[in-house]
Design a protein around this motif. Structure first.
Motif, PDB file in Angstrom:
ATOM      1  N   MET A   1       6.198 -14.895 -19.205  1.00 50.52           N
ATOM      2  CA  MET A   1       6.989 -15.655 -18.230  1.00 50.52           C
ATOM      3  C   MET A   1       6.072 -16.457 -17.299  1.00 50.52           C
ATOM      4  N   ASN A   2       6.643 -17.463 -16.664  1.00 47.41           N
ATOM      5  CA  ASN A   2       5.904 -18.273 -15.717  1.00 47.41           C
ATOM      6  C   ASN A   2       5.681 -17.478 -14.428  1.00 47.41           C
ATOM      7  N   LYS A   3       4.433 -17.107 -14.178  1.00 43.64           N
ATOM      8  CA  LYS A   3       4.142 -16.244 -13.028  1.00 43.64           C
ATOM      9  C   LYS A   3       3.794 -17.019 -11.769  1.00 43.64           C
ATOM     10  N   SER A   4       3.612 -18.334 -11.895  1.00 44.33           N
ATOM     11  CA  SER A   4       3.169 -19.112 -10.744  1.00 44.33           C
ATOM     12  C   SER A   4       4.126 -19.007  -9.574  1.00 44.33           C
ATOM     13  N   TYR A   5       5.421 -19.014  -9.831  1.00 50.67           N
ATOM     14  CA  TYR A   5       6.389 -18.889  -8.740  1.00 50.67           C
ATOM     15  C   TYR A   5       6.951 -17.475  -8.636  1.00 50.67           C
ATOM     16  N   LEU A   6       6.858 -16.689  -9.727  1.00 50.37           N
ATOM     17  CA  LEU A   6       7.380 -15.316  -9.697  1.00 50.37           C
ATOM     18  C   LEU A   6       6.448 -14.367  -8.968  1.00 50.37           C
ATOM     19  N   SER A   7       5.172 -14.757  -8.810  1.00 51.09           N
ATOM     20  CA  SER A   7       4.193 -13.848  -8.213  1.00 51.09           C
ATOM     21  C   SER A   7       4.571 -13.433  -6.795  1.00 51.09           C
ATOM     22  N   LYS A   8       5.173 -14.341  -6.044  1.00 54.22           N
ATOM     23  CA  LYS A   8       5.521 -13.984  -4.657  1.00 54.22           C
ATOM     24  C   LYS A   8       6.621 -12.934  -4.610  1.00 54.22           C
ATOM     25  N   TYR A   9       7.524 -12.977  -5.584  1.00 60.62           N
ATOM     26  CA  TYR A   9       8.589 -11.960  -5.638  1.00 60.62           C
ATOM     27  C   TYR A   9       8.026 -10.630  -6.133  1.00 60.62           C
ATOM     28  N   ILE A  10       7.061 -10.709  -7.060  1.00 59.49           N
ATOM     29  CA  ILE A  10       6.403  -9.488  -7.541  1.00 59.49           C
ATOM     30  C   ILE A  10       5.691  -8.801  -6.382  1.00 59.49           C
ATOM     31  N   ASN A  11       4.963  -9.579  -5.577  1.00 61.76           N
ATOM     32  CA  ASN A  11       4.260  -9.000  -4.422  1.00 61.76           C
ATOM     33  C   ASN A  11       5.234  -8.445  -3.386  1.00 61.76           C
ATOM     34  N   ARG A  12       6.359  -9.121  -3.220  1.00 67.73           N
ATOM     35  CA  ARG A  12       7.338  -8.708  -2.207  1.00 67.73           C
ATOM     36  C   ARG A  12       7.989  -7.373  -2.565  1.00 67.73           C
ATOM     37  N   TYR A  13       8.238  -7.150  -3.848  1.00 64.76           N
ATOM     38  CA  TYR A  13       9.004  -5.962  -4.253  1.00 64.76           C
ATOM     39  C   TYR A  13       8.201  -4.965  -5.089  1.00 64.76           C
ATOM     40  N   LYS A  14       6.884  -5.158  -5.153  1.00 69.23           N
ATOM     41  CA  LYS A  14       6.104  -4.302  -6.056  1.00 69.23           C
ATOM     42  C   LYS A  14       6.110  -2.829  -5.637  1.00 69.23           C
ATOM     43  N   LYS A  15       6.151  -2.549  -4.342  1.00 70.99           N
ATOM     44  CA  LYS A  15       6.170  -1.148  -3.903  1.00 70.99           C
ATOM     45  C   LYS A  15       7.441  -0.456  -4.367  1.00 70.99           C
ATOM     46  N   GLN A  16       8.589  -1.095  -4.118  1.00 72.68           N
ATOM     47  CA  GLN A  16       9.861  -0.509  -4.563  1.00 72.68           C
ATOM     48  C   GLN A  16       9.936  -0.457  -6.083  1.00 72.68           C
ATOM     49  N   PHE A  17       9.349  -1.461  -6.726  1.00 72.36           N
ATOM     50  CA  PHE A  17       9.329  -1.491  -8.183  1.00 72.36           C
ATOM     51  C   PHE A  17       8.572  -0.285  -8.730  1.00 72.36           C
ATOM     52  N   PHE A  18       7.415   0.005  -8.150  1.00 71.74           N
ATOM     53  CA  PHE A  18       6.608   1.138  -8.622  1.00 71.74           C
ATOM     54  C   PHE A  18       7.251   2.476  -8.271  1.00 71.74           C
ATOM     55  N   ILE A  19       7.999   2.516  -7.177  1.00 70.19           N
ATOM     56  CA  ILE A  19       8.746   3.742  -6.867  1.00 70.19           C
ATOM     57  C   ILE A  19       9.770   4.014  -7.970  1.00 70.19           C
ATOM     58  N   ALA A  20      10.483   2.965  -8.371  1.00 75.21           N
ATOM     59  CA  ALA A  20      11.465   3.112  -9.455  1.00 75.21           C
ATOM     60  C   ALA A  20      10.779   3.531 -10.752  1.00 75.21           C
ATOM     61  N   LEU A  21       9.608   2.922 -11.046  1.00 73.36           N
ATOM     62  CA  LEU A  21       8.891   3.276 -12.267  1.00 73.36           C
ATOM     63  C   LEU A  21       8.387   4.707 -12.233  1.00 73.36           C
ATOM     64  N   THR A  22       7.967   5.169 -11.046  1.00 68.61           N
ATOM     65  CA  THR A  22       7.486   6.555 -10.922  1.00 68.61           C
ATOM     66  C   THR A  22       8.591   7.536 -11.287  1.00 68.61           C
ATOM     67  N   PHE A  23       9.771   7.333 -10.745  1.00 70.02           N
ATOM     68  CA  PHE A  23      10.886   8.235 -11.066  1.00 70.02           C
ATOM     69  C   PHE A  23      11.308   8.076 -12.531  1.00 70.02           C
ATOM     70  N   LEU A  24      11.160   6.862 -13.070  1.00 66.68           N
ATOM     71  CA  LEU A  24      11.479   6.633 -14.479  1.00 66.68           C
ATOM     72  C   LEU A  24      10.529   7.417 -15.385  1.00 66.68           C
ATOM     73  N   ILE A  25       9.243   7.400 -15.048  1.00 64.75           N
ATOM     74  CA  ILE A  25       8.243   8.126 -15.850  1.00 64.75           C
ATOM     75  C   ILE A  25       8.464   9.632 -15.760  1.00 64.75           C
ATOM     76  N   LEU A  26       8.801  10.131 -14.544  1.00 69.99           N
ATOM     77  CA  LEU A  26       9.090  11.561 -14.386  1.00 69.99           C
ATOM     78  C   LEU A  26      10.292  11.966 -15.240  1.00 69.99           C
ATOM     79  N   GLU A  27      11.299  11.111 -15.244  1.00 70.20           N
ATOM     80  CA  GLU A  27      12.484  11.361 -16.070  1.00 70.20           C
ATOM     81  C   GLU A  27      12.111  11.387 -17.556  1.00 70.20           C
ATOM     82  N   THR A  28      11.262  10.456 -17.972  1.00 70.84           N
ATOM     83  CA  THR A  28      10.848  10.374 -19.373  1.00 70.84           C
ATOM     84  C   THR A  28      10.017  11.581 -19.790  1.00 70.84           C
TER      85      THR A  28
END
Length: 580
Positions: A1-28
């Motif tokens: 995907m085009n990351k040039s404009y998506l990068s700011k949203y990734i940085n904005r929500y990366k903490k919450q994103f990784f929290i969701a992934l952490t619980f996803l990995i624990l579930e898995t």
């Protein structure tokens, strides 16, 4: 995907994103351990009749299932919040970007395409991001984890899994390569459907008046069938590849059962481990099927991301200077100096050698043949388009040196095609000045000859207007539009054939009111009726993008052939009735 404009949203929500992934990995991880626990229950508990062992490990399985459910709930809450916030932010930023576009940019993308990008394309990316935090990341983790657990149970049997994965990988790669161009075409086909639908809804009264339903149905049928055909093509590819993946994995399961059964017969393999292997093969199947679905969604999201990226990358064709010149106490002296204009490079000039001036308080009228460039000319003043050559000045300042906000704040426009917004009449008039008082609203409505018909409604100024002011006549809409421009108290007022739908007496009263209310305002008046321009201090006659006459009525009647033709074609109908 085009990351040039998506990068700011990734940085904005990366903490919450990784929290969701952490619980996803624990579930898995909980899902991965359970087949091994089950194999131990069968081989060590059920086989030996040790119920305490069965109950103990059974309790552990229940506990892990409960913890997995808790992790799933937390993950769902976080992922939903992140994906919805991300989608809302992306949609808002895209909307702001489009608001900043010049008319050239909007012409390039087309209205329908921009609507599709704001809605469907944003939804595709939002859905993909939501899936990333729900099952998309879980699939590879579950697949790799199942292979690792299988190797721990029986390395030789696990080789079957290693044989299955590369074959499936090749199938998925082929799917990705073939599907991507098709899903890009699907989005373009959707643009065309939205374009036809938008055009039909905007012109529904004309369609009904001319009874052209069959024609419109045929237009829609063509673009709709085109969308259907391309979508079916994409679905056929998906329909082929998904069963192939399932077939390969199921062949692996059959091999596990075959070799496991042989091992169990000679005592080399326990039944519990065979069941665990089948579970892990099922998990691999689930993971691969999800990854196939992920790639299909990724293809769509990638196509949508690139389409949205095109909007963000687009440079506004009309730029303002970093340090614009402030305009304080502007009087409204307007000058066109040798102005040339064309819409696109390489195309013919729409305006050529436009050179004139208008003094503060003066009314400059523009008249001419249809397609002469009158509306194009006045679109250059607020910089809806920029001149190709030459300069436009206000109080000796090039309008390119003035900020958009300051320039347009000084200009009031009544466009040729009136657009009113959903809301009350008062709200529509206050578009020109949101802080205006009720008394000011009523005053400009009286000048625009709108007060009378407004008060004839039960709700008066609070009368609710449907989209586009559908419950008003053309003349009523024009008068509200004039009031909306007047309430700005503009330095320059542009009237683009804004009284064409009102009667001659009402038009004369409006002109009289404007003259009294805006004594120091420079007024640019475009009209088709010659009676609307005859009293102007200066009349500019246009033909084929050029000025062919300029002066007052009496001078043009002597020197300008085109003005004479317009006058003689209308004189019998209008001038005598007004006793001009």
């Amino acid at each position: 995907m085009n990351k040039s404009y998506l990068s700011k949203y990734i940085n904005r929500y990366k903490k919450q994103f990784f929290i969701a992934l952490t619980f996803l990995i624990l579930e898995t991880m909980g899902d991965l351990i359970q087949p091994t626990i089950m194999s131990k229950i069968i081989d060590n508990g059920v086989k030996r009749g040790d119920m305490n062992y069965v109950l103990k490990l059974g309790g552990i399985m229940l506990l892990m299932t409960a913890l997995g459910a808790i992790c799933a709930v937390v993950r769902n809450i976080v992922s939903s919040r992140v994906s919805q916030s991300f989608g809302a932010d992306l949609r808002e930023d895209l909307y702001i970007k489009i608001q900043d576009f010049s008319f050239d940019n909007i012409d390039e993308f087309q209205d329908a395409s921009l609507i599709t990008r704001l809605t469907n394309d944003v939804n595709q990316i939002q859905n993909f991001s939501h899936g990333m935090m729900r099952v998309f990341v879980k699939a590879p983790v579950l697949g790799l984890g199942a292979i690792v657990m299988a190797f721990i149970l029986n390395p030789k049997m696990a080789l079957i899994l290693l044989g299955v994965v590369p074959v499936v990988g090749i199938v998925i790669a082929l799917n990705l390569k073939i599907s991507y161009p098709i899903f890009t075409e699907i989005q373009k086909a959707l643009d065309k459907v939205n374009g036809v639908m938008r055009e039909y809804l905007a012109g529904i009264r004309v369609v009904k008046a001319f009874n052209r339903f069959d024609y419109e149905q045929e237009r829609f049928r063509k673009v709709n069938q085109n969308l259907k055909g391309i979508t079916l093509k994409g679905m056929r590819i998906t329909a082929v590849f998904n069963p192939v993946v399932a077939l390969v994995v199921n062949i692996g399961i059959v091999l596990v059962l075959w070799f496991g059964g042989l091992g169990a017969n000679v005592g080399n393999m326990e039944v519990g481990k065979i069941m665990a292997f089948i579970n892990y093969m099922t998990q691999v199947l689930f993971a691969l099927m999800i990854m196939t679905r992920v790639l299909n969604m990724y293809i769509r999201a990638k196509a949508s991301a690139e389409r949205i990226g095109e909007v963000f990358k687009a440079e506004n064709t009309i730029l303002t200077k970093d340090a614009p010149i402030p305009i304080i106490g502007v009087k409204g002296q307007l000058e066109f100096e040798k102005v040339y204009f064309r819409y696109h490079s390489g195309s013919r000039y729409v305006l050529e050698d436009i050179d004139f001036s208008a003094k503060p308080g003066e009314t400059l009228a523009i008249i001419g043949t249809t397609g002469a460039g009158k509306s194009t000319l006045i679109n250059l003043i607020p910089r809806f388009y920029d001149v190709t050559e030459g300069k436009i000045k206000i109080d000796d300042i090039d309008i390119k040196d003035i900020s958009f906000n300051e320039l347009r704040e000084k200009i009031g426009i009544v466009p040729q095609k009136v657009l009113l917004f959903t809301g009350s009449i008062k709200d529509n008039i206050k578009w020109g000045d949101k802080d205006a008082t009720d008394e000011e609203v009523e005053k400009v409505a009286k000048i625009a000859q709108a007060h009378g018909f407004i008060m004839s409604f039960n709700e008066g100024y609070d009368t609710y207007l449907g989209q586009g002011g559908v419950n008003l006549s053309g003349g009523q809409k024009q008068r509200i539009s004039i009031a909306r421009a007047l309430i700005k108290k503009p330095t320059i007022l542009i009237l683009d054939d804004s009284t064409s739908a009102v009667d001659l007496i009402t038009e004369r009263n409006i002109r009289k009111g404007l003259k009294e209310y805006l004594k120091d305002t420079t007024t640019i008046l475009i009209a088709q009726r010659i009676t609307s321009v005859m009293d102007a201090e200066k009349i500019l006659v246009m033909d084929r993008g050029k000025i062919v006459g300029i002066g007052i009525h009496e001078e043009l009647m002597k020197d300008c052939e085109i003005y004479q033709d317009i006058y003689h074609s209308q004189i019998g109908k209008e001038v005598h009735s007004l006793d001009v």
